[in-house]
Enzyme design. Structure first.
Site, PDB file in Angstrom:
ATOM      1  CB  SER A  35       5.257  -2.943  -3.915  1.00  0.00           C
ATOM      2  OG  SER A  35       4.406  -2.720  -2.979  1.00  0.00           O
ATOM      3  CG  HIS A  66       1.116   0.531  -4.638  1.00  0.00           C
ATOM      4  ND1 HIS A  66       0.299  -0.443  -4.826  1.00  0.00           N
ATOM      5  CD2 HIS A  66       2.140   0.208  -4.014  1.00  0.00           C
ATOM      6  CE1 HIS A  66       0.995  -1.593  -4.310  1.00  0.00           C
ATOM      7  NE2 HIS A  66       1.831  -1.114  -3.568  1.00  0.00           N
ATOM      8  CG  HIS A  91      -1.624  -2.038   1.134  1.00  0.00           C
ATOM      9  ND1 HIS A  91      -1.128  -1.257   0.144  1.00  0.00           N
ATOM     10  CD2 HIS A  91      -0.814  -3.239   0.524  1.00  0.00           C
ATOM     11  CE1 HIS A  91      -0.311  -1.667  -0.713  1.00  0.00           C
ATOM     12  NE2 HIS A  91      -0.175  -2.864  -0.718  1.00  0.00           N
ATOM     13  CE1 TYR A  93       0.900  -0.035   4.137  1.00  0.00           C
ATOM     14  CE2 TYR A  93       0.638  -2.243   3.812  1.00  0.00           C
ATOM     15  CZ  TYR A  93       1.092  -1.203   3.324  1.00  0.00           C
ATOM     16  OH  TYR A  93       1.894  -1.153   2.305  1.00  0.00           O
ATOM     17  CD  GLU A  94      -2.164   2.308   1.376  1.00  0.00           C
ATOM     18  OE1 GLU A  94      -2.039   3.512   0.676  1.00  0.00           O
ATOM     19  OE2 GLU A  94      -2.490   1.234   0.895  1.00  0.00           O
ATOM     20  CB  ALA A 121       6.443  -6.784  -3.532  1.00  0.00           C
ATOM     21  CG  MET A 226       2.404  -6.336   4.511  1.00  0.00           C
ATOM     22  SD  MET A 226       3.052  -4.747   4.949  1.00  0.00           S
ATOM     23  CE  MET A 226       4.847  -5.442   5.583  1.00  0.00           C
ATOM     24  CB  SER A 227      -1.354  -6.585  -0.658  1.00  0.00           C
ATOM     25  OG  SER A 227      -0.635  -7.447  -1.385  1.00  0.00           O
ATOM     26  CG  ASN A 250      11.930  -9.353   1.244  1.00  0.00           C
ATOM     27  OD1 ASN A 250      10.955  -8.526   0.595  1.00  0.00           O
ATOM     28  ND2 ASN A 250      11.734  -9.624   2.651  1.00  0.00           N
ATOM     29  CG  HIS A 284       8.566   0.024   0.460  1.00  0.00           C
ATOM     30  ND1 HIS A 284       7.867  -1.157   0.263  1.00  0.00           N
ATOM     31  CD2 HIS A 284       8.066   1.006  -0.181  1.00  0.00           C
ATOM     32  CE1 HIS A 284       7.013  -0.683  -0.845  1.00  0.00           C
ATOM     33  NE2 HIS A 284       6.967   0.593  -0.907  1.00  0.00           N
TER      34      HIS A 284
END
Ligand SMILES: O=P(O)(O)O[C@@H]1C[C@H](O)[C@@H](CO)O1
Ligand SMILES: Nc1nc2[nH]cnc2c(=O)[nH]1
Length: 312
Positions: A35, A66, A91, A93-94, A121, A226-227, A250, A284
């Protein structure tokens, strides 16, 4: 391998062969840009970008930060090292099936990529990691993998000549991890800029609750994202050497103890109100902003790693 899948790979590779000049057709190093990190491609000489939508089998990345293309080019002195960068990843989740998530990795393997540098990230779980630092991943903890259907190798074997039971105890290449630290040294990065740790993969797209963050930290994870893990698994199955660089964008919100409304109300009624802690949430936008601020460090690091690899 199922015939349809073979045909899809052949179609993808044919398109690439028809577009790319000869000296870019057999990349030795692959890069996956996380990201906000697609500016990595600005290191490439003789760059040729191929949009995902012109390649059969590729999905479309729907996440802000992306892009959706493969960038081919050269890094390093003289003839340079031929490299391909994924500008944008998929990902689960997409809504992408895992086969689609890892399809580009399998294409990279078929192009001849031997070394894969994956960036992402991630949220920091280890309190000693500063936002903006880069973590060289030593190991991973993949909750979705451990329970089954989100493991990219789950199900009938599409590639019967590959091992059914893939070991992952050596998933993260020591050679490439050493290169990362040598590169950071040669770039005079401060010691705190490059750290080591374990990546926890969660499916997302929700960020962690405090209890989830506390749990992941307690089982040894330093960063969470998440990846990446499906890509690592597929790349290892394809026989590539892999390294992962996580940019801490973060801190995961993990208060020492959960906020107790019961205690707050009791204290208030007793005339001794407790200060209300500020509400902290991750976004995000924050992830992308740190990505933007640190993309140049990540670009320099990856570029120098490839320059050092060229000399080996
Ligand atoms: O693709 P990466 O892992 O770099 O992206 C991270 C994880 C989510 O996709 C997103 C959350 O902000 O950033
Ligand atoms: N799961 C997860 N993924 C992230 N990607 C960037 N930051 C985070 C985070 O805090 N949690």
């Amino acid at each position: 391998m199922a015939q349809t899948q073979t045909n899809t790979f052949t179609a993808t590779l044919d398109v690439l062969a028809s577009i790319l000049p000869t000296h870019l057709r057999k990349p030795r190093v692959g890069i996956v840009c996380g990201s906000g990190l697609s500016t990595l491609a600005s290191s490439l000489r003789d760059k040729v970008e191929v949009p995902y939508n012109s390649l059969k089998g590729f999905g479309k990345s729907t996440v802000e930060g992306h892009k959706s293309s493969l960038a081919f080019g050269l890094i390093g002195e003289g003839d340079g090292v031929p490299v391909v960068a994924m500008l944008g990843r998929f990902h689960p989740y997409e809504g992408h099936p895992l086969a689609t998530v890892v399809y580009p990795i399998r294409v990279l393997a078929r192009l001849g990529v031997k070394h894969l540098i994956i960036t992402n990230a991630a949220g920091g779980l280890n309190p000693n990691l500063d936002v903006g630092s880069i973590v060289v991943i030593q190991d991973h903890l993949a909750l979705p993998n451990l329970t089954g259907p989100l493991n990219p190798l789950f199900g009938p074997q599409p590639f019967p000549d590959y091992p059914r039971f893939l070991p992952l105890s050596d998933a993260y290449s020591v050679t490439l991890r050493r290169l990362a630290f040598l590169a950071a040294h040669s770039l005079s990065f401060p010691d705190s800029a490059l750290q080591e740790g374990t990546y926890a993969w969660v499916s997302g797209p929700t960020y962690e609750t405090p209890a989830e963050g506390r749990f992941l930290r307690s089982v040894g994870a330093d960063v969470v994202g998440m990846s990446t893990v499906p890509e690592v698994v597929a790349a290892r199955e394809e026989g590539m050497e892999v390294t992962v660089l996580s940019l801490v964008t973060n801190k995961v919100v993990i208060p020492d103890k959960p906020r107790s409304i019961k205690e707050e109300v009791k204290a208030e009624l007793a005339g001794k109100p407790i200060p209300i802690p500020p509400t902290q949430v991750v976004s995000h936008e924050e992830v992308l902003e740190i990505g933007k601020q640190k993309a140049e460090d990540m670009r320099k690091l990856v570029t120098r790693m490839i320059e050092l690899l060229q000399k080996q």
